[in-house]
Scaffold this active site. Structure first.
Site, PDB file in Angstrom:
ATOM      1  N   LYS A 198      92.902  77.769 -60.987  1.00  0.00           N
ATOM      2  CA  LYS A 198      92.096  77.955 -62.183  1.00  0.00           C
ATOM      3  C   LYS A 198      92.449  77.001 -63.313  1.00  0.00           C
ATOM      4  O   LYS A 198      91.704  76.897 -64.280  1.00  0.00           O
ATOM      5  CB  LYS A 198      92.197  79.406 -62.674  1.00  0.00           C
ATOM      6  CG  LYS A 198      91.889  80.443 -61.637  1.00  0.00           C
ATOM      7  CD  LYS A 198      90.549  80.300 -60.964  1.00  0.00           C
ATOM      8  CE  LYS A 198      89.405  80.576 -61.876  1.00  0.00           C
ATOM      9  NZ  LYS A 198      88.187  80.966 -61.124  1.00  0.00           N
ATOM     10  N   SER A 221      95.620  86.317 -52.358  1.00  0.00           N
ATOM     11  CA  SER A 221      94.335  85.742 -51.923  1.00  0.00           C
ATOM     12  C   SER A 221      94.579  84.547 -50.996  1.00  0.00           C
ATOM     13  O   SER A 221      93.753  84.249 -50.128  1.00  0.00           O
ATOM     14  CB  SER A 221      93.450  85.354 -53.114  1.00  0.00           C
ATOM     15  OG  SER A 221      93.935  84.191 -53.757  1.00  0.00           O
TER      16      SER A 221
HETATM   17  N1  PMP Z   1      92.359  83.554 -55.792  1.00  0.00           N
HETATM   18  C1  PMP Z   1      92.893  83.790 -56.988  1.00  0.00           C
HETATM   19  C2  PMP Z   1      94.312  84.283 -57.043  1.00  0.00           C
HETATM   20  C3  PMP Z   1      92.148  83.599 -58.160  1.00  0.00           C
HETATM   21  O1  PMP Z   1      92.701  83.863 -59.356  1.00  0.00           O
HETATM   22  C4  PMP Z   1      90.816  83.149 -58.045  1.00  0.00           C
HETATM   23  C5  PMP Z   1      89.982  82.971 -59.287  1.00  0.00           C
HETATM   24  N2  PMP Z   1      89.501  84.174 -59.820  1.00  0.00           N
HETATM   25  C6  PMP Z   1      90.286  82.904 -56.778  1.00  0.00           C
HETATM   26  C7  PMP Z   1      91.091  83.115 -55.693  1.00  0.00           C
HETATM   27  C8  PMP Z   1      88.854  82.468 -56.589  1.00  0.00           C
HETATM   28  O2  PMP Z   1      88.518  81.213 -57.125  1.00  0.00           O
HETATM   29  P1  PMP Z   1      87.060  80.973 -57.737  1.00  0.00           P
HETATM   30  O3  PMP Z   1      86.982  81.728 -59.040  1.00  0.00           O
HETATM   31  O4  PMP Z   1      86.946  79.498 -57.955  1.00  0.00           O
HETATM   32  O5  PMP Z   1      86.040  81.505 -56.799  1.00  0.00           O
END
Ligand code: PMP
Length: 496
Positions: A43, A279
């Site tokens: 991010k 994630s």
């Molecule tokens: N994994 C984590 C830990 C995140 O903080 C985010 C962003 N919210 C994402 C995945 C997903 O990325 P994006 O917002 O670009 O879809």
């Protein structure tokens, strides 16, 4: 470039690392380790892009407050960008996200407004909109802001293409939160090679995409359920995600179980030495499914969005102990020294503390006078060291009592001249009968160190001394002095 004009120039250009042990041996499974960004997540890219786009368009004025609803990583990235560029930042965040995230944000100078967990992602977004309208803040709108997708097209996707230098990429695997990564990367990879499969992972218990059910207007998606993958699938399909789907970018949707995400984040740490969040474990779960079916020799790219550092208060760290387990205790007992069940050895070769060496105990008139002068300056004086945790603990008690005191830090530059900071120690040791620091004096009389100060508060004698010397303090304060000590000294029972 090896020298940077600001931390912002270090965002992006993250490494692509081939998994040596977790992937099937005949497939090249590469992970893009976004933890290499300055604040440890993907991010950071979006934070810089959204702020710079708003600066260019005029939507963000010099010194204007920035606000965003975020599960943490966006806020942490924004906090870095805002700190570096001089914008105040407010973050709205559901109370259910990990404590480390709130603390990190506040450490970076942001203000955090929590929203009830029951109101989910939509609640924190609604609160951010309310606050932005009321106070005239610039709202980032990461879920719909094209700058969020654009930066991934321009940087993330381009870095991947550059790293493969024309070699075909069989599949690119990612989750989605805002969908910025998904929309921005997928369109560039598809344009470079329409055969590259875009694989999107989502929590198995919240199949927002997998269900095929459309996002209703202004409501939670009916298939949303709370899940373990912080940063993934909010309770709605964001505009950026919907645009990627509508453009036909997504070839496959893979459901991932929470337990599998946790397991693979741990495996990445233990088998590959790659330390990432939940994630990332979840994305790897999906990428491994793709890898098992992929033709030998194919290249697969898996996004790892953030560092594992951020998840210490979450299920990811469950079972990770603070105390020694049986095996570690047995290891401790396998040699005689430095154990908790035996007194520490005191080999002759270890020098006694500097304060009580014979050479130091010679009468040092100048140091004696210096100490007298310090003690005469205030009714309450603490002789201390700036870096010492026991001094911090003693300070906390005096601060909570509202006591005005003089802190004489022997390791500060003020006591470097003539080596006075060192020469004061034997003088102090003689005066107090103990070589340790801190030493607290009230009305010129030694009270003792941190433990004695705490004991004197508990038995009431500290209150008497302060009152006798006319020192103002909060006599009704209720303080658990044990909690003022460094965390590693808290009673074991509280951590067991
Ligand atoms: N994994 C984590 C830990 C995140 O903080 C985010 C962003 N919210 C994402 C995945 C997903 O990325 P994006 O917002 O670009 O879809």
């Amino acid at each position: 470039m090896t020298r940077y004009a600001s931390i912002l120039e270090t965002i992006g250009d993250t490494p692509l690392v081939r998994l040596a042990r977790l992937a099937p041996p005949d497939v090249n499974l590469h992970v893009k380790v976004e933890a290499f960004n300055p604040m440890g997540s993907v991010k950071d890219r979006m934070a810089l892009a959204v702020i710079e786009a708003a600066e260019h368009s005029g939507a963000l004025r010099r010194g204007q407050t920035v606000i965003e609803a975020t599960s943490g990583n966006t806020g942490i990235g924004l906090a870095m960008v805002c700190a570096s560029k001089g914008y105040p930042l407010v973050v709205t965040m559901a109370e259910s996200f990990s404590l480390e995230r709130r603390r990190l944000l506040r450490f970076l100078g942001a203000r955090v407004v929590l929203t009830p967990a029951a109101e989910k992602g939509s609640g924190m977004l609604a609160k951010a909109i309310e606050l932005a309208e009321k106070h005239g803040y610039f709202l980032c709108r990461q879920f719909e802001n094209e700058a969020n997708a654009e930066v991934h097209s321009r940087t993330t996707a381009q870095e991947i293409l550059d790293d493969f230098a024309g070699e075909p990429i069989h599949a690119w695997v990612s989750g989605f939160g805002t969908g910025g990564t998904l929309k921005g990367v997928s369109r560039v990879l598809k344009a470079a090679d329409p055969c590259t499969r875009i694989v999107v992972a989502e929590p198995d218990n919240a199949p927002l995409l997998g269900s095929g059910e459309a996002q209703p207007a202004a409501a939670s998606h009916p298939r949303f359920r709370p899940h373990l993958m912080q940063g993934w699938s909010p309770d709605f399909i964001s505009p950026l995600t919907q645009q990627a789907l509508a453009a036909g970018m997504v070839d496959e949707i893979v459901p991932v179980a929470g337990e599998e995400a946790l397991r693979l984040a741990r495996e990445l740490a233990r088998k590959e030495g790659i330390f990432v969040g939940i994630s990332a474990g979840a994305t790897l779960a999906a990428a491994l499914q793709v890898a098992r079916r992929a033709p030998p020799g194919s290249h697969i790219v898996c996004m790892l969005p953030d560092t594992g550092e951020r998840y210490q208060s979450t299920p990811l760290f469950e079972g990770i102990e603070d105390e020694m387990n049986e095996e570690e205790l047995a290891l401790s007992r396998s040699t005689p020294g430095f154990r908790f069940d035996l007194p520490a050895p005191r080999p002759a070769a270890v020098a006694a503390p500097r304060a009580i060496q014979p050479a130091d105990t010679a009468w040092d008139v100048e140091a004696e006078r210096c100490l007298e002068k310090c003690l005469a300056q205030a009714p309450v004086v603490m002789i201390s060291l700036a870096w010492c945790e026991f001094c911090w603990a003693a300070r906390k008690l005096l601060d909570r009592l509202g006591v005005d005191y003089l802190s004489v830090d022997l390791d500060s530059p003020d006591y470097q001249a003539g080596d006075m900071g060192v020469r004061l120690r034997p003088v102090l040791a003689r005066r107090c009968g103990a070589p340790t620091i801190p030493q607290i004096f009230i009305g010129g009389k030694p009270v003792g160190g941190c433990s004695e100060l705490f004991a004197a508060w508990q038995d009431g004698s500290l209150g008497h001394c302060l009152a006798e010397c006319g020192v103002v303090f909060d006599s009704g304060a209720e303080i658990d002095t044990e909690l003022l000590l460094p965390a590693w000294l808290h009673p074991r029972s509280t951590t067991a």
